[in-house]
Scaffold this motif. Sequence first.
Motif, PDB file in Angstrom:
ATOM      1  N   LEU A 124       0.823  -1.207   0.000  1.00 42.43           N
ATOM      2  CA  LEU A 124       0.000   0.000   0.000  1.00 42.43           C
ATOM      3  C   LEU A 124       0.861   1.262   0.000  1.00 42.43           C
ATOM      4  N   ILE A 125       1.951   1.239   0.741  1.00 42.21           N
ATOM      5  CA  ILE A 125       2.868   2.386   0.736  1.00 42.21           C
ATOM      6  C   ILE A 125       3.431   2.593  -0.666  1.00 42.21           C
ATOM      7  N   ALA A 126       3.840   1.490  -1.311  1.00 44.29           N
ATOM      8  CA  ALA A 126       4.368   1.594  -2.680  1.00 44.29           C
ATOM      9  C   ALA A 126       3.306   2.131  -3.632  1.00 44.29           C
ATOM     10  N   ASP A 127       2.072   1.643  -3.498  1.00 52.30           N
ATOM     11  CA  ASP A 127       0.958   2.126  -4.318  1.00 52.30           C
ATOM     12  C   ASP A 127       0.779   3.634  -4.144  1.00 52.30           C
ATOM     13  N   ALA A 133       3.723  10.280  -7.049  1.00 53.69           N
ATOM     14  CA  ALA A 133       4.710  10.613  -8.082  1.00 53.69           C
ATOM     15  C   ALA A 133       4.027  10.976  -9.394  1.00 53.69           C
ATOM     16  N   LEU A 134       2.986  10.230  -9.749  1.00 58.59           N
ATOM     17  CA  LEU A 134       2.258  10.532 -10.982  1.00 58.59           C
ATOM     18  C   LEU A 134       1.482  11.844 -10.862  1.00 58.59           C
ATOM     19  N   LEU A 135       0.934  12.118  -9.689  1.00 60.40           N
ATOM     20  CA  LEU A 135       0.239  13.389  -9.476  1.00 60.40           C
ATOM     21  C   LEU A 135       1.199  14.563  -9.586  1.00 60.40           C
ATOM     22  N   PHE A 173       9.666   0.965  -8.989  1.00 58.54           N
ATOM     23  CA  PHE A 173      11.006   1.392  -9.417  1.00 58.54           C
ATOM     24  C   PHE A 173      11.034   1.716 -10.912  1.00 58.54           C
ATOM     25  N   ALA A 174      10.254   0.989 -11.705  1.00 52.57           N
ATOM     26  CA  ALA A 174      10.174   1.309 -13.132  1.00 52.57           C
ATOM     27  C   ALA A 174       9.507   2.663 -13.333  1.00 52.57           C
ATOM     28  N   VAL A 175       8.417   2.922 -12.599  1.00 55.43           N
ATOM     29  CA  VAL A 175       7.705   4.196 -12.720  1.00 55.43           C
ATOM     30  C   VAL A 175       8.603   5.351 -12.275  1.00 55.43           C
ATOM     31  N   LEU A 176       9.232   5.222 -11.113  1.00 52.55           N
ATOM     32  CA  LEU A 176      10.105   6.288 -10.624  1.00 52.55           C
ATOM     33  C   LEU A 176      11.296   6.494 -11.562  1.00 52.55           C
ATOM     34  N   GLY A 177      11.818   5.403 -12.108  1.00 53.40           N
ATOM     35  CA  GLY A 177      12.927   5.525 -13.048  1.00 53.40           C
ATOM     36  C   GLY A 177      12.537   6.323 -14.283  1.00 53.40           C
ATOM     37  N   LEU A 187      19.617   9.308 -11.623  1.00 59.00           N
ATOM     38  CA  LEU A 187      18.686   8.749 -10.632  1.00 59.00           C
ATOM     39  C   LEU A 187      17.675   7.823 -11.298  1.00 59.00           C
ATOM     40  N   GLY A 188      17.219   8.218 -12.498  1.00 58.44           N
ATOM     41  CA  GLY A 188      16.317   7.343 -13.236  1.00 58.44           C
ATOM     42  C   GLY A 188      16.959   6.009 -13.543  1.00 58.44           C
ATOM     43  N   GLY A 189      18.234   6.045 -13.966  1.00 59.25           N
ATOM     44  CA  GLY A 189      18.949   4.792 -14.211  1.00 59.25           C
ATOM     45  C   GLY A 189      19.109   3.974 -12.946  1.00 59.25           C
ATOM     46  N   GLY A 190      19.335   4.649 -11.814  1.00 66.72           N
ATOM     47  CA  GLY A 190      19.479   3.938 -10.546  1.00 66.72           C
ATOM     48  C   GLY A 190      18.201   3.244 -10.127  1.00 66.72           C
ATOM     49  N   PHE A 191      17.062   3.936 -10.245  1.00 62.84           N
ATOM     50  CA  PHE A 191      15.781   3.308  -9.908  1.00 62.84           C
ATOM     51  C   PHE A 191      15.504   2.111 -10.817  1.00 62.84           C
ATOM     52  N   ALA A 192      15.781   2.267 -12.114  1.00 63.58           N
ATOM     53  CA  ALA A 192      15.565   1.161 -13.047  1.00 63.58           C
ATOM     54  C   ALA A 192      16.432  -0.036 -12.677  1.00 63.58           C
ATOM     55  N   ALA A 193      17.654   0.228 -12.230  1.00 60.50           N
ATOM     56  CA  ALA A 193      18.561  -0.861 -11.848  1.00 60.50           C
ATOM     57  C   ALA A 193      18.047  -1.612 -10.623  1.00 60.50           C
TER      58      ALA A 193
END
Length: 434
Positions: A124-127, A133-135, A173-177, A187-193
């Motif tokens: 739920l926290i991740a959701d 982040a999208l908002l 992590f994909a969304v944040l990346g 940072l985007g590359g780091g989240f994707a990793a």
Amino acid sequence: MSDITGSAGARAAARDVSGASSIPPPPPFSLKQPGTWSPRVLSQLGYWACSRFVTVMTLFSSTDAANSEPHLFYQPWAEILRTGSFPTGDATWQYPPGAAGVFLAPYLVPGGIDYVRAFLVVVLIADFVVMCALLRHGTRPGRSLAGSAIWLLGLPLMLTQPYVHFDLLVTIFAVLGLLCLERRSWLGGGFAAIGATIKLWPAFAVLGASRGRGLRQAVIGFVASAVALTGLVAALFKAPFGFLHGQGGRGIEIESLPGSIILLAQEYGYHQGEIKYRYGSMEIITPSSETLSKIMLGLSVLGLCLLLAWRLLAAKRFIDSTPADAAIAALLVFVVTSRVISPQYCIWLIGVAAVCLSYRSTSQRWVVALVTAATALTTVEYPLFWKQLLWGDTGLRTLLVARNGLLLIAAVVSCVQLWRSTVSTGRRKRYSAH
């Protein structure tokens, strides 16, 4: 008269020579600044809270929690991980080293609650983080809140499934990346990793990174983070790469594209094929299963090669939505050519689709519509009528083939739209001439 002309002069002064208003746009949404909570943002946050409350209550008012994957698989794996080893010898363990952190995370939830409820808290926290982040992204100039709306409405289409699987903890992590690539590529590359060390597909987030400095930073951030995290896990746990054996032995799962076709063919006279539970999923065993498995692997490799060829040879025009557009195209190719299409794969697709729609310039609007429709059909076959599907209901097997057909169409449309949006008109003409 002077008041009128003065007012007109003030309005004219408020615009620059290009005709654009000099009044600064409202700041993007931030939880720390109530002044940024517009009515549209508040309505989406309110619906998020209500829809997730209903989903959680539905989960614990049925037997889903007691029979869920966190109870049956994740907690036993976590107990083994706490001893400093990965669950080697378990055929259902098929995840890269970073997955250790996901399964151990519920132990960090305070209050002494049981593992299943702690896992739900983490999900739920991740959701909520993805939603915020999208908002925030959608309230920036030139962006759209359609992305957060897709996330808001898409997850409930899957009923309780997003909260009894760990795939949402990968999708974050994909969304944040993808959202970070534009402003902070490293940072985007780091989240994707981080996501790729849990399940490989978030690596697609860097596929469409813009050329030049942004691409270099994204690749450096991805490689450095992946190496550091994998090295840390390898130092703390035994047998971190045992998952490769489980993945290599998998066959054709019944919900995959070839698996669904075989199921439907059985309803019309094809008498070969037996359904067995293997490697954590229901697989269909036929004389051609091994050959089909190799063909699907070959198609996955071919699809990846074609995407790399697009990246290296064709893609010349990068716009703000290109990373997200490329990510959903790659993900769809991966899904339709996979030997397994589990229902929770829709969580991945809805997450990346949400990022696409948060850009007004995206080329993937029809793709998002197809993915959403496929998600709804997925819920019908699982979990609503799963037993009837296994028992041989013709209608449900036809529905499964239709779902996979939608995903296949979405993959083709996504790749075509990605090509059209990134290859210049002159270059397209030269290609078509040849």
